[in-house]
Design a protein around this motif. Structure first.
Motif, PDB file in Angstrom:
ATOM      1  N   LEU A   1       0.780  -1.388   0.050  1.00 31.91           N
ATOM      2  CA  LEU A   1      -0.158   0.181   0.027  1.00 31.91           C
ATOM      3  C   LEU A   1       0.972   1.304  -0.046  1.00 31.91           C
ATOM      4  O   LEU A   1       0.594   2.453  -0.592  1.00 31.91           O
ATOM      5  CB  LEU A   1      -0.976  -0.028   1.185  1.00 31.91           C
ATOM      6  CG  LEU A   1      -1.871   0.898   1.156  1.00 31.91           C
ATOM      7  CD1 LEU A   1      -2.998   0.797   0.092  1.00 31.91           C
ATOM      8  CD2 LEU A   1      -3.058   0.797   2.537  1.00 31.91           C
ATOM      9  N   SER A   2       2.006   1.178   0.775  1.00 27.48           N
ATOM     10  CA  SER A   2       2.989   2.312   0.835  1.00 27.48           C
ATOM     11  C   SER A   2       3.400   2.828  -0.476  1.00 27.48           C
ATOM     12  O   SER A   2       3.568   4.084  -0.663  1.00 27.48           O
ATOM     13  CB  SER A   2       3.929   1.993   1.866  1.00 27.48           C
ATOM     14  OG  SER A   2       4.798   1.096   1.496  1.00 27.48           O
ATOM     15  N   GLU A   3       3.793   1.809  -1.454  1.00 32.11           N
ATOM     16  CA  GLU A   3       4.394   1.906  -2.727  1.00 32.11           C
ATOM     17  C   GLU A   3       3.378   2.548  -3.519  1.00 32.11           C
ATOM     18  O   GLU A   3       3.550   3.527  -4.273  1.00 32.11           O
ATOM     19  CB  GLU A   3       4.788   0.663  -3.364  1.00 32.11           C
ATOM     20  CG  GLU A   3       5.936   0.641  -4.383  1.00 32.11           C
ATOM     21  CD  GLU A   3       6.246  -0.743  -4.857  1.00 32.11           C
ATOM     22  OE1 GLU A   3       5.761  -1.007  -6.072  1.00 32.11           O
ATOM     23  OE2 GLU A   3       6.453  -1.357  -4.299  1.00 32.11           O
ATOM     24  N   GLN A   4       2.157   2.193  -3.413  1.00 31.95           N
ATOM     25  CA  GLN A   4       0.823   2.673  -4.229  1.00 31.95           C
ATOM     26  C   GLN A   4       0.680   4.184  -3.906  1.00 31.95           C
ATOM     27  O   GLN A   4       0.429   4.891  -4.605  1.00 31.95           O
ATOM     28  CB  GLN A   4      -0.449   1.875  -3.950  1.00 31.95           C
ATOM     29  CG  GLN A   4      -0.433   0.423  -4.685  1.00 31.95           C
ATOM     30  CD  GLN A   4      -1.736  -0.349  -4.323  1.00 31.95           C
ATOM     31  OE1 GLN A   4      -2.599   0.315  -4.127  1.00 31.95           O
ATOM     32  NE2 GLN A   4      -1.343  -1.532  -4.142  1.00 31.95           N
ATOM     33  N   VAL A   5       0.802   4.375  -2.470  1.00 28.40           N
ATOM     34  CA  VAL A   5       0.620   5.784  -2.058  1.00 28.40           C
ATOM     35  C   VAL A   5       1.636   6.801  -2.633  1.00 28.40           C
ATOM     36  O   VAL A   5       1.575   7.795  -3.261  1.00 28.40           O
ATOM     37  CB  VAL A   5       0.606   5.907  -0.574  1.00 28.40           C
ATOM     38  CG1 VAL A   5       0.609   7.317   0.148  1.00 28.40           C
ATOM     39  CG2 VAL A   5      -0.579   5.303   0.195  1.00 28.40           C
ATOM     40  N   TYR A   6       2.911   6.368  -2.334  1.00 25.71           N
ATOM     41  CA  TYR A   6       4.055   7.210  -3.013  1.00 25.71           C
ATOM     42  C   TYR A   6       4.027   7.575  -4.776  1.00 25.71           C
ATOM     43  O   TYR A   6       4.094   8.379  -4.985  1.00 25.71           O
ATOM     44  CB  TYR A   6       5.285   6.223  -2.897  1.00 25.71           C
ATOM     45  CG  TYR A   6       5.852   6.470  -1.539  1.00 25.71           C
ATOM     46  CD1 TYR A   6       6.078   7.498  -0.805  1.00 25.71           C
ATOM     47  CD2 TYR A   6       6.794   5.313  -0.982  1.00 25.71           C
ATOM     48  CE1 TYR A   6       6.592   7.757   0.186  1.00 25.71           C
ATOM     49  CE2 TYR A   6       7.254   5.509   0.207  1.00 25.71           C
ATOM     50  CZ  TYR A   6       7.023   6.561   1.012  1.00 25.71           C
ATOM     51  OH  TYR A   6       7.688   6.533   2.269  1.00 25.71           O
ATOM     52  N   ARG A   7       3.389   6.358  -5.343  1.00 24.17           N
ATOM     53  CA  ARG A   7       3.309   6.313  -6.821  1.00 24.17           C
ATOM     54  C   ARG A   7       2.159   7.673  -7.232  1.00 24.17           C
ATOM     55  O   ARG A   7       2.403   8.358  -7.923  1.00 24.17           O
ATOM     56  CB  ARG A   7       2.741   4.899  -7.486  1.00 24.17           C
ATOM     57  CG  ARG A   7       3.874   4.672  -8.614  1.00 24.17           C
ATOM     58  CD  ARG A   7       3.372   3.459  -9.225  1.00 24.17           C
ATOM     59  NE  ARG A   7       3.638   2.307  -8.512  1.00 24.17           N
ATOM     60  CZ  ARG A   7       2.705   1.210  -8.364  1.00 24.17           C
ATOM     61  NH1 ARG A   7       1.784   1.154  -9.052  1.00 24.17           N
ATOM     62  NH2 ARG A   7       3.349   0.106  -7.597  1.00 24.17           N
ATOM     63  N   SER A   8       1.279   7.207  -6.334  1.00 24.53           N
ATOM     64  CA  SER A   8      -0.108   8.099  -6.593  1.00 24.53           C
ATOM     65  C   SER A   8       0.370   9.625  -6.335  1.00 24.53           C
ATOM     66  O   SER A   8      -0.253  10.638  -6.861  1.00 24.53           O
ATOM     67  CB  SER A   8      -1.189   7.823  -6.045  1.00 24.53           C
ATOM     68  OG  SER A   8      -1.296   7.906  -4.598  1.00 24.53           O
ATOM     69  N   SER A   9       1.260   9.814  -5.194  1.00 23.16           N
ATOM     70  CA  SER A   9       1.571  11.272  -4.998  1.00 23.16           C
ATOM     71  C   SER A   9       2.746  11.686  -5.366  1.00 23.16           C
ATOM     72  O   SER A   9       3.381  12.754  -4.995  1.00 23.16           O
ATOM     73  CB  SER A   9       1.922  11.211  -3.413  1.00 23.16           C
ATOM     74  OG  SER A   9       2.720  10.404  -2.995  1.00 23.16           O
TER      75      SER A   9
END
Lengths: 75, 149
Positions: free
Chosen positions: A62-70
């Motif tokens: 999930l953290s990776e997805q958050v980084y990618r989207s931001s």
């Protein structure tokens, strides 16, 4: 994660998809791969397509997805 | 949803490892007693038989949910675990039977001179005890509790 998002206990989800709560635990840990029928029951409960719930390759954290989207970490 | 699926057996709270050890240890003691002479042999066999009986009784209580309910009362994972457990139990039993035959041949050959095994009764009894216990032993070993259930 999906179950927690919906504030659902293991027992509640198990009741909805007609399995033992231990089976929900096994699914969440990735110890057990469900049949198509059970996968469809789960997708019906969560209102999501099967491919959003299961994948042949591990989902990104999930953290990776958050980084990618931001746009990555702002250090 | 069937009641049995909703409410797992409370007896499952009993840890499987000591029960599996007690049951298989009991069988092993009976096997060992076949190679002992009087008066140690019957004592070891009786101790083994007692351990086996107590262990199996408690194991059966632990696995009765998955072992005794019909398929339509279990979910697909439980049916799969039970089927695989029974398959592996009977495969292991086949191995034990092969081992018994091997011991028979060795005992009858010039290597054993018919004096290695003191009592075939105990050895056959041990195989019977193993046959009765192995499906429950493997099933209990495969079952695991999910934290938070």
């Amino acid at each position: 994660v999906l179950r927690a998002e919906r504030s659902m206990s293991r027992a509640e989800l198990a009741e909805l998809i007609e399995v033992n709560p231990q089976t929900v635990g096994s699914l969440e840990r990735g110890d057990y791969f469900p049949s198509l029928d059970l996968a469809l029951r789960l997708s019906e409960v969560f209102g999501l397509p099967v491919e959003a719930l299961f994948s042949r390759t591990p989902f990104a954290p999930l953290s990776e997805q958050v980084y990618r989207s931001s746009g990555g970490p702002h250090a | 949803m069937p009641e049995a699926v909703r409410a797992p057996a409370p007896a499952r709270a009993v840890a499987a490892v000591p029960l599996v050890a007690l049951t298989t240890g009991g069988c092993l003691a009976v096997v060992v007693s076949a190679f002992l002479t009087e008066p140690a042999a019957p004592v070891a066999a009786l101790a083994g038989l007692t351990g086996w009986a107590v262990g199996l009784l408690l194991l059966r209580r632990r696995v009765e949910h998955a072992a005794d309910l019909p398929d339509d009362q279990l979910d697909e994972r439980e049916v799969g675990v039970r089927d695989r457990s029974y398959l592996h139990a009977y495969q292991a039993l086949g191995g034990a039977l092969a081992l018994l035959l091997f011991v028979t041949v060795v005992d009858e050959s010039s290597l054993g001179d018919g004096e290695v095994v003191q009592s075939w009764t105990y050895l056959v009894l041990a195989l019977l005890l193993l046959a009765l216990a192995l499906p429950s032993v493997v099933l209990a070993a495969r079952q695991r509790r999910t934290p938070g259930d």
